[in-house]
Design a protein around this motif. Structure first.
Motif, PDB file in Angstrom:
ATOM      1  N   HIS A   6      41.071   7.707  21.779  1.00 23.87           N
ATOM      2  CA  HIS A   6      41.067   6.248  21.781  1.00 23.87           C
ATOM      3  C   HIS A   6      39.687   5.695  21.443  1.00 23.87           C
ATOM      4  N   LEU A   7      38.640   6.528  21.544  1.00 17.86           N
ATOM      5  CA  LEU A   7      37.304   6.092  21.144  1.00 17.86           C
ATOM      6  C   LEU A   7      37.108   6.210  19.640  1.00 17.86           C
ATOM      7  N   CYS A   8      38.087   6.736  18.935  1.00 13.03           N
ATOM      8  CA  CYS A   8      38.055   6.825  17.471  1.00 13.03           C
ATOM      9  C   CYS A   8      39.131   5.883  16.938  1.00 13.03           C
ATOM     10  N   ALA A   9      38.708   4.720  16.465  1.00 14.62           N
ATOM     11  CA  ALA A   9      39.667   3.716  16.009  1.00 14.62           C
ATOM     12  C   ALA A   9      40.381   4.145  14.733  1.00 14.62           C
ATOM     13  N   THR A  10      39.767   5.034  13.953  1.00 18.46           N
ATOM     14  CA  THR A  10      40.375   5.530  12.721  1.00 18.46           C
ATOM     15  C   THR A  10      40.762   6.985  12.913  1.00 18.46           C
ATOM     16  N   LYS A  11      42.047   7.261  12.751  1.00 15.56           N
ATOM     17  CA  LYS A  11      42.561   8.623  12.910  1.00 15.56           C
ATOM     18  C   LYS A  11      43.184   9.045  11.588  1.00 15.56           C
ATOM     19  N   VAL A  12      42.752  10.189  11.070  1.00 19.15           N
ATOM     20  CA  VAL A  12      43.233  10.702   9.796  1.00 19.15           C
ATOM     21  C   VAL A  12      44.015  11.969  10.076  1.00 19.15           C
ATOM     22  N   LEU A  13      45.312  11.925   9.811  1.00 16.70           N
ATOM     23  CA  LEU A  13      46.217  13.037  10.128  1.00 16.70           C
ATOM     24  C   LEU A  13      46.662  13.686   8.831  1.00 16.70           C
ATOM     25  N   LEU A  14      46.096  14.861   8.532  1.00 11.19           N
ATOM     26  CA  LEU A  14      46.521  15.609   7.362  1.00 11.19           C
ATOM     27  C   LEU A  14      47.720  16.482   7.719  1.00 11.19           C
ATOM     28  N   GLY A  15      48.186  17.269   6.766  1.00  9.41           N
ATOM     29  CA  GLY A  15      49.413  18.015   6.945  1.00  9.41           C
ATOM     30  C   GLY A  15      49.398  18.936   8.154  1.00  9.41           C
ATOM     31  N   GLN A  16      50.520  18.953   8.892  1.00  9.51           N
ATOM     32  CA  GLN A  16      50.666  19.795  10.075  1.00  9.51           C
ATOM     33  C   GLN A  16      52.072  20.382  10.100  1.00  9.51           C
ATOM     34  N   ASP A  17      52.229  21.437  10.908  1.00  5.45           N
ATOM     35  CA  ASP A  17      53.556  21.997  11.141  1.00  5.45           C
ATOM     36  C   ASP A  17      54.362  21.086  12.052  1.00  5.45           C
ATOM     37  N   ASP A  18      55.660  21.333  12.132  1.00  4.21           N
ATOM     38  CA  ASP A  18      56.529  20.464  12.928  1.00  4.21           C
ATOM     39  C   ASP A  18      56.126  20.451  14.393  1.00  4.21           C
ATOM     40  N   GLN A  19      55.750  21.613  14.928  1.00  8.36           N
ATOM     41  CA  GLN A  19      55.375  21.675  16.340  1.00  8.36           C
ATOM     42  C   GLN A  19      54.126  20.848  16.618  1.00  8.36           C
ATOM     43  N   ILE A  20      53.140  20.927  15.717  1.00 10.61           N
ATOM     44  CA  ILE A  20      51.918  20.137  15.890  1.00 10.61           C
ATOM     45  C   ILE A  20      52.232  18.658  15.700  1.00 10.61           C
ATOM     46  N   GLY A  21      53.171  18.350  14.814  1.00 10.27           N
ATOM     47  CA  GLY A  21      53.570  16.956  14.647  1.00 10.27           C
ATOM     48  C   GLY A  21      54.133  16.363  15.930  1.00 10.27           C
ATOM     49  N   ASP A  22      54.866  17.172  16.692  1.00 14.82           N
ATOM     50  CA  ASP A  22      55.375  16.693  17.985  1.00 14.82           C
ATOM     51  C   ASP A  22      54.226  16.410  18.957  1.00 14.82           C
ATOM     52  N   GLU A  23      53.183  17.255  18.944  1.00 10.83           N
ATOM     53  CA  GLU A  23      52.027  17.010  19.810  1.00 10.83           C
ATOM     54  C   GLU A  23      51.327  15.711  19.436  1.00 10.83           C
ATOM     55  N   LEU A  24      51.162  15.479  18.127  1.00 13.12           N
ATOM     56  CA  LEU A  24      50.523  14.254  17.680  1.00 13.12           C
ATOM     57  C   LEU A  24      51.333  13.026  18.088  1.00 13.12           C
TER      58      LEU A  24
END
Length: 502
Positions: free
Chosen positions: A409-427
């Motif tokens: 939350h201290l990073c107002a800009t979040k850049v999410l590059l490609g991930q596996d499905d399991q990591i996508g659930d964590e995000l």
């Protein structure tokens, strides 16, 4: 209808009758002329009404583009949601409160090989045209070495047997012209220095699984003030090192024992032994030959980029790299504490999870830098592979994990590059991503390098980073894999790696 075998009779229009000129010249009211089929309808035709969610709008009207971010800062690529170019300007977003952005910090998540490092280097390279200078605090893989050399900057390498030394207790610009400072300004700067040093030492001692309580903090703080000359009111602060601090704790004087309210010297030695042993293990171990002498590296803030390489420490393990990152973190804060107005800087922190796993105090050190970024005018860039890197810094429900979650939350800009499905659930669980946003990260972004979902405050952008051939040569990180082997006879130079691109 003729295509299906039906022949329709031709339609012959009725001939138009003669129009009376008198009719054309008469005044016609808003309801038209009187008579059958000669006026307008008294009410307008009903409108077709559709009800749908915002997620379904793109399917019903796929060619309607949303609003993009203001075109300011580094041009990085294309936004597939707005249909326009995408530019990144964290400082501008913060100053203008664009999309609810409250700080310029950025955090990058991406699986290895998805273009995470290339995107970060592209961002730093493009921002140089706007006066930004980049400081890489710990290049653990020498990924920024080609970029530094292309900009005619020699990166500093920290390792055993190398001449570079970093003193984490360096004053930095805070110690300049100390004798000319007013009393209030000297006290303010001294408070900044001692606070930073205590935070560093708390993290280093905690990395050895030794608690650093108020009693230890009192003793260490007193020694720091005595060694620098601040206790005696000296008009010039003396630079000290961690080995000097360790030696002072091993041989305390009577004044130190009395100031710390111990009955005698032996009680002082018995009570501070865990802290002394922790510092001794570091001085003779991870810090030896690296962070135990005055700084020999000079940061040239006129250069577009400065990098400190830690790749030589990688064979020593994650703990050694984590201790080095903690020392560089404190040293880097000293170098950036008194930035001139308008001096825009980007501080890149790669593999920060190695530092955070040293303990709660190491996490607090990174947390303090992110909280001060708006005041210092720095764009703090944190790089990690996946959310679990942030959540494995301590036991579940511990203070370290709670602080690590707050870092997101201290990073107002979040850049999410490609991930596996399991990591996508964590995000999705950590950031509250919608089903469509999660699908972008695990499907569209995972299909090619450089694709990412940018969460800028409350704005969402689906960005494809675009690199020129020159950008590829400066930011490519797969040379160790794609480059051909050197000639067998050792004569000649190996060929260049194919540029690739994305």
């Amino acid at each position: 209808m003729a295509d299906f075998g039906h022949q329709l009779p031709p339609l012959t229009p009725e001939p138009l009758g003669a129009v009376d000129d008198a009719v054309l010249g008469e005044a016609i009211g808003r309801h038209g002329r009187r008579g059958r089929a000669t006026g307008w309808a008294p009410v307008s035709a009903p409108l077709a009404v559709y009800r749908m969610t915002s997620e379904q709008v793109g399917g019903v009207w796929p060619l309607i583009a949303g609003d993009g971010l203001p075109p300011g800062g580094a041009l990085l690529g294309l936004d597939h949601l707005s249909g326009g170019a995408f530019s990144a300007d964290p400082i501008g977003w913060t100053l203008n409160n664009t999309a609810g952005v409250t700080n310029p910090n950025m955090i990058f998540f991406g699986a290895p090989g998805r273009g995470k490092s290339g995107t970060v280097k592209m961002f730093a390279l493009r921002q140089m045209a706007y006066g930004y200078r980049t400081l890489v605090l710990g290049d653990v893989k020498d990924e920024y070495d080609p970029l530094c050399r292309a900009l005619q900057v020699q990166p500093h390498a920290v390792g055993h047997g190398l001449p570079a030394r970093i003193n984490p207790l360096d004053f930095g610009p805070v110690g300049n012209d100390w004798s000319r400072l007013s009393r209030s300004e000297a006290q303010r700067r001294a408070a900044m220095v001692f606070s930073r040093w205590l935070l560093l030492l708390r993290g280093l001692v905690g990395s050895q699984h030794v608690p650093f309580g108020p009693t230890a903090e009192t003793a260490v703080g007193r020694v720091l003030r005595d060694l620098t000359g601040y206790t005696d009111g000296a008009d010039r602060m003396r630079e000290i090192t961690i080995p000097q601090l360790w030696e002072a704790l091993r041989a305390p004087g009577e004044e130190l024992v009395d100031a710390c309210r111990y009955a005698d010297r032996q009680q002082f030695l018995d009570d501070t032994r865990p802290v002394r042993d922790a510092l001794g293990a570091l001085v003779t171990g991870h810090l030896a030959g690296l962070f135990d002498a005055p700084t020999t590296v000079s940061v040239d803030w006129r250069a577009p980029i400065q990098s400190l390489s830690l790749s030589r420490l990688d064979p020593l393990g994650d703990e050694a790299v984590g201790v080095a990152l903690t020392c560089l973190n404190s040293w880097g804060r000293a170098m950036t504490q008194l930035a001139e107005p308008g001096d825009l800087r980007i501080v890149i922190r790669d593999e920060c999870w190695k530092q955070m796993r040293l303990g709660t105090d190491a996490v607090k050190s990174l947390d303090a830098d992110l909280r001060l970024s708006r005041k210092d005018g720095c764009v703090q860039v944190v790089i990690a592979h996946k959310p679990s890197d942030m959540l494995t810094v301590g036991d579940s429900g511990s203070q370290a994990v709670a602080i690590a979650k707050d870092l997101l939350h201290l990073c107002a800009t979040k850049v999410l590059l490609g991930q596996d499905d399991q990591i996508g659930d964590e995000l999705s669980g950590l950031l509250g991503l919608s089903a469509m946003a999660e699908h972008i990260v695990t499907d569209w972004a995972a299909a090619d390098r450089g694709r990412a979902l940018w969460l800028v405050g409350n704005h969402v952008a689906k960005v494809q980073t675009v690199r020129t051939s020159l950008d590829v040569a400066l930011t490519e990180t797969n040379d160790a894999i794609t480059a051909p082997p050197p000639p067998a006879d050792g004569v000649g130079e190996p060929g260049l790696a194919p540029p690739g691109g994305w």
